[in-house]
Motif scaffolding. Structure first.
Motif, PDB file in Angstrom:
ATOM      1  N   VAL A   4      -8.783   1.152  19.244  1.00 24.13           N
ATOM      2  CA  VAL A   4      -7.410   0.783  18.938  1.00 24.13           C
ATOM      3  C   VAL A   4      -7.229   1.197  17.282  1.00 24.13           C
ATOM      4  O   VAL A   4      -6.352   1.811  16.953  1.00 24.13           O
ATOM      5  CB  VAL A   4      -6.875  -0.576  19.273  1.00 24.13           C
ATOM      6  N   VAL A   5      -8.173   0.783  16.422  1.00 27.75           N
ATOM      7  CA  VAL A   5      -8.103   0.901  15.228  1.00 27.75           C
ATOM      8  C   VAL A   5      -8.241   2.484  14.808  1.00 27.75           C
ATOM      9  O   VAL A   5      -7.350   3.071  13.954  1.00 27.75           O
ATOM     10  CB  VAL A   5      -9.086   0.115  14.348  1.00 27.75           C
ATOM     11  N   GLU A   6      -9.247   3.093  15.521  1.00 25.37           N
ATOM     12  CA  GLU A   6      -9.375   4.377  15.331  1.00 25.37           C
ATOM     13  C   GLU A   6      -7.866   5.231  15.805  1.00 25.37           C
ATOM     14  O   GLU A   6      -7.633   6.165  15.041  1.00 25.37           O
ATOM     15  CB  GLU A   6     -10.434   5.119  16.012  1.00 25.37           C
ATOM     16  N   ARG A   7      -7.477   4.945  17.046  1.00 24.11           N
ATOM     17  CA  ARG A   7      -6.331   5.457  17.323  1.00 24.11           C
ATOM     18  C   ARG A   7      -4.933   5.265  16.197  1.00 24.11           C
ATOM     19  O   ARG A   7      -4.291   6.221  15.876  1.00 24.11           O
ATOM     20  CB  ARG A   7      -5.853   4.951  18.593  1.00 24.11           C
ATOM     21  N   ASN A  11      -2.913   8.133  14.340  1.00 30.86           N
ATOM     22  CA  ASN A  11      -1.528   8.307  14.506  1.00 30.86           C
ATOM     23  C   ASN A  11      -0.896   8.333  13.110  1.00 30.86           C
ATOM     24  O   ASN A  11       0.085   9.083  12.925  1.00 30.86           O
ATOM     25  CB  ASN A  11      -0.999   7.293  15.367  1.00 30.86           C
ATOM     26  N   VAL A  12      -1.444   7.421  12.149  1.00 32.86           N
ATOM     27  CA  VAL A  12      -0.941   7.329  10.730  1.00 32.86           C
ATOM     28  C   VAL A  12      -1.225   8.830  10.102  1.00 32.86           C
ATOM     29  O   VAL A  12      -0.194   9.456   9.539  1.00 32.86           O
ATOM     30  CB  VAL A  12      -1.809   6.300   9.978  1.00 32.86           C
ATOM     31  N   SER A  38      -6.962   6.302   3.063  1.00 32.01           N
ATOM     32  CA  SER A  38      -8.094   7.015   3.829  1.00 32.01           C
ATOM     33  C   SER A  38      -8.907   6.231   4.784  1.00 32.01           C
ATOM     34  O   SER A  38      -9.084   6.789   5.804  1.00 32.01           O
ATOM     35  CB  SER A  38      -9.110   7.546   2.572  1.00 32.01           C
ATOM     36  N   ARG A  39      -9.053   5.066   4.504  1.00 29.02           N
ATOM     37  CA  ARG A  39      -9.610   3.904   5.404  1.00 29.02           C
ATOM     38  C   ARG A  39      -9.214   3.594   6.438  1.00 29.02           C
ATOM     39  O   ARG A  39      -9.462   3.790   7.751  1.00 29.02           O
ATOM     40  CB  ARG A  39     -10.099   3.006   4.645  1.00 29.02           C
ATOM     41  N   VAL A  40      -7.917   3.766   6.538  1.00 28.62           N
ATOM     42  CA  VAL A  40      -7.012   3.530   7.444  1.00 28.62           C
ATOM     43  C   VAL A  40      -6.934   4.730   8.298  1.00 28.62           C
ATOM     44  O   VAL A  40      -7.137   4.376   9.740  1.00 28.62           O
ATOM     45  CB  VAL A  40      -5.510   3.106   7.018  1.00 28.62           C
ATOM     46  N   GLU A  41      -6.924   6.011   8.034  1.00 31.05           N
ATOM     47  CA  GLU A  41      -6.795   6.860   8.819  1.00 31.05           C
ATOM     48  C   GLU A  41      -7.946   7.376   9.411  1.00 31.05           C
ATOM     49  O   GLU A  41      -7.927   7.917  10.491  1.00 31.05           O
ATOM     50  CB  GLU A  41      -6.422   8.246   7.889  1.00 31.05           C
ATOM     51  N   ARG A  42      -9.112   6.967   8.885  1.00 31.64           N
ATOM     52  CA  ARG A  42     -10.399   6.946   9.489  1.00 31.64           C
ATOM     53  C   ARG A  42     -10.865   6.134  10.537  1.00 31.64           C
ATOM     54  O   ARG A  42     -11.737   6.128  11.125  1.00 31.64           O
ATOM     55  CB  ARG A  42     -11.491   7.216   8.391  1.00 31.64           C
ATOM     56  N   GLU A  46      -9.629  -2.550   9.579  1.00 27.56           N
ATOM     57  CA  GLU A  46      -8.345  -3.148  10.110  1.00 27.56           C
ATOM     58  C   GLU A  46      -7.384  -3.237   8.964  1.00 27.56           C
ATOM     59  O   GLU A  46      -7.778  -3.674   7.959  1.00 27.56           O
ATOM     60  CB  GLU A  46      -8.951  -4.430  10.829  1.00 27.56           C
ATOM     61  N   ILE A  47      -6.084  -3.376   9.413  1.00 25.76           N
ATOM     62  CA  ILE A  47      -5.246  -3.636   8.097  1.00 25.76           C
ATOM     63  C   ILE A  47      -4.306  -5.069   8.639  1.00 25.76           C
ATOM     64  O   ILE A  47      -4.534  -5.460   9.706  1.00 25.76           O
ATOM     65  CB  ILE A  47      -4.285  -2.549   8.315  1.00 25.76           C
TER      66      ILE A  47
END
Length: 71
Positions: A4-7, A11-12, A38-42, A46-47
């Motif tokens: 889910v985090v990767e997806r 999407n971002v 960068s970390r979010v997109e990779r 988790e945010i």
């Protein structure tokens, strides 16, 4: 990391690229650090809810768009 985090990160990235922005552009518009984007997109981070809200506002996207990739 959770799929889910990767997806979400994918999407971002797709939403950012659709606007023709760099990661630095998104970072500036969202008030995040470029390394955070960068970390979010990779999908390696988790945010927090506040980060989600910032990304939604910067990308002018709905939660559904970033969570499920519906553009």
């Amino acid at each position: 990391m959770d799929r889910v985090v990767e997806r979400f990160g994918e999407n971002v990235r797709a939403a950012r690229k659709a606007k023709g922005w760099t990661q630095e552009d998104l970072a500036y518009r969202s008030g995040l650090a470029p390394v955070q984007v960068s970390r979010v997109e990779r999908g390696v981070r988790e945010i927090r809810l506040t980060t989600l809200v910032r990304l939604l506002a910067a990308l002018d996207a709905s939660p559904d768009q970033l969570l499920h990739g519906t553009y």
